[in-house]
Structures are given as structure tokens and as C-alpha cells.
Write a protein that holds these residues in place. Structure first.
Motif, short mmCIF file in Angstrom:
data_model
loop_
_atom_site.label_atom_id
_atom_site.label_comp_id
_atom_site.label_asym_id
_atom_site.label_seq_id
_atom_site.Cartn_x
_atom_site.Cartn_y
_atom_site.Cartn_z
N GLY A 79 0.91 -1.25 -0.09
CA GLY A 79 -0.08 0.07 -0.19
C GLY A 79 0.89 1.16 0.07
N LEU A 113 -0.65 0.47 -8.21
CA LEU A 113 0.10 -0.17 -6.97
C LEU A 113 -0.42 -1.65 -7.11
CD1 LEU A 113 -1.14 2.07 -4.02
CD2 LEU A 113 1.24 1.53 -4.84
N LEU A 129 -0.68 -4.78 -4.63
CA LEU A 129 -0.53 -5.43 -3.27
C LEU A 129 -0.30 -6.72 -3.24
CD1 LEU A 129 -4.03 -3.55 -1.86
CD2 LEU A 129 -1.69 -2.63 -2.03
N ARG A 184 -11.82 -3.90 1.16
CA ARG A 184 -11.65 -2.85 1.24
C ARG A 184 -12.48 -2.12 2.22
NH1 ARG A 184 -11.64 0.13 -4.47
NH2 ARG A 184 -13.85 0.36 -4.59
N LEU A 238 -6.01 3.95 -10.89
CA LEU A 238 -6.59 4.05 -9.50
C LEU A 238 -7.39 5.40 -9.36
CD1 LEU A 238 -3.78 2.70 -7.31
CD2 LEU A 238 -6.19 2.05 -7.04
N THR A 284 -9.35 4.98 -2.40
CA THR A 284 -9.00 5.13 -1.03
C THR A 284 -9.63 4.47 0.01
OG1 THR A 284 -8.02 7.13 -1.58
CG2 THR A 284 -8.19 6.67 0.85
N TYR A 336 -7.06 -1.91 2.64
CA TYR A 336 -7.33 -3.12 2.14
C TYR A 336 -6.85 -4.15 2.89
CZ TYR A 336 -8.26 -0.85 -2.32
OH TYR A 336 -9.07 0.21 -3.21
N THR A 365 -3.55 -2.98 4.63
CA THR A 365 -2.52 -2.05 3.95
C THR A 365 -3.28 -1.04 3.67
OG1 THR A 365 -0.71 -1.83 2.85
CG2 THR A 365 -2.43 -2.95 1.93
N GLN A 366 -2.73 0.36 3.90
CA GLN A 366 -3.56 1.56 3.55
C GLN A 366 -3.23 1.97 2.00
OE1 GLN A 366 -5.90 3.37 5.20
NE2 GLN A 366 -6.24 4.58 3.31
N VAL A 367 -4.34 2.11 1.24
CA VAL A 367 -4.11 2.92 -0.01
C VAL A 367 -4.56 4.18 -0.09
CG1 VAL A 367 -4.44 2.47 -2.45
CG2 VAL A 367 -4.01 0.58 -0.98
N THR A 368 -4.07 5.22 -0.53
CA THR A 368 -4.50 6.45 -0.44
C THR A 368 -4.02 7.13 -2.14
OG1 THR A 368 -4.06 6.65 1.74
CG2 THR A 368 -4.51 8.64 0.35
#
Length: 124
Positions: free
Chosen positions: A9, A18, A20, A38, A86, A91, A94, A118-121
């Protein structure tokens, strides 16, 4: 002990990509369907993608079809989620999860083991 550990992430601009990863241990990976979920702040958790055992059939949420691709490597006990094009609405945190029923279910229910996420922004 069953473990799923997500990685990959981060912060990315809209239109970016990205990948993952979900590394697993402690259970018979090849007998499980593996899903990605998510959850964004203030929203319910939603199923994003799933890959079955055996024939590697896949299931995707409508919101990610054509942009996300799930794959698995049974030799490494790892599942991947390639995320392209994306959008800010992607956001979220996940999570990957393992279901001991080997075929992905359209109701996204019944998963037995979960990772920590894991953070996705995605910035606009």
C-alpha cells in the motif's frame, strides 16, 4: 497459527498503479479461495476481488472491473492485487482474507482468516 500479511500500500496519484501482496502461512493455501476487501472511513467493508483455488477463476466488484487484477502463486502462498487507473474513491484500507471453501462466492461471506490490512491513498 494462520497468518495473512498485506503489503504494497501507499500514496499514489490518480491514474497511477499499485501492487498489493498478501503473504500467507499456517494453513493449506492451495485449498482456499483468497479475497481482497477494502474499507474506507465511515463506509462498510466491501469485497473487491477474489480468486478461487484450482481453476483460478476470479470474481470482481463492478467498481474495479477492468482496472484491478487478482492473481495467486501457490508456490509462494501469496496472492497479488494489481491496481491500475486508480481513482480517489479507491482510497481505503485493503485487507486480504482466506475462505476454506475453494470457490469464490458472490455474497463475499464466510471468510475464515483475515490480515491486518494495508492503507491505499489515491490523491486527486
Amino acid at each position: 497459527e494462520e497468518q495473512l500479511v498485506e503489503s504494497g500500500g501507499g500514496l499514489v496519484q490518480a491514474g497511477g498503479s499499485l501492487r498489493l501482496s498478501c503473504a500467507t502461512s499456517g494453513f493449506t493455501f492451495a485449498a482456499y479461495a483468497i479475497g481482497w476487501f477494502r474499507q474506507a472511513p465511515g463506509k462498510d467493508r466491501e469485497g473487491v476481488a477474489c480468486i478461487s483455488d484450482g481453476d483460478d477463476s476470479t470474481l470482481y466488484a463492478d467498481s474495479v472491473k477492468g482496472r484491478f487484477t487478482i492473481s495467486r502463486d501457490n508456490a509462494k502462498n501469496t496472492v497479488y492485487l494489481q491496481m491500475n487507473s486508480l481513482k480517489p474513491e479507491d482510497t481505503a484500507k485493503y485487507y486480504c482474507a482466506a475462505d476454506n471453501y475453494p470457490v469464490c462466492k458472490s455474497n463475499w461471506r464466510g471468510y475464515d482468516y483475515w490480515g491486518q490490512g494495508t492503507q491505499v491513498t489515491v490523491s486527486s
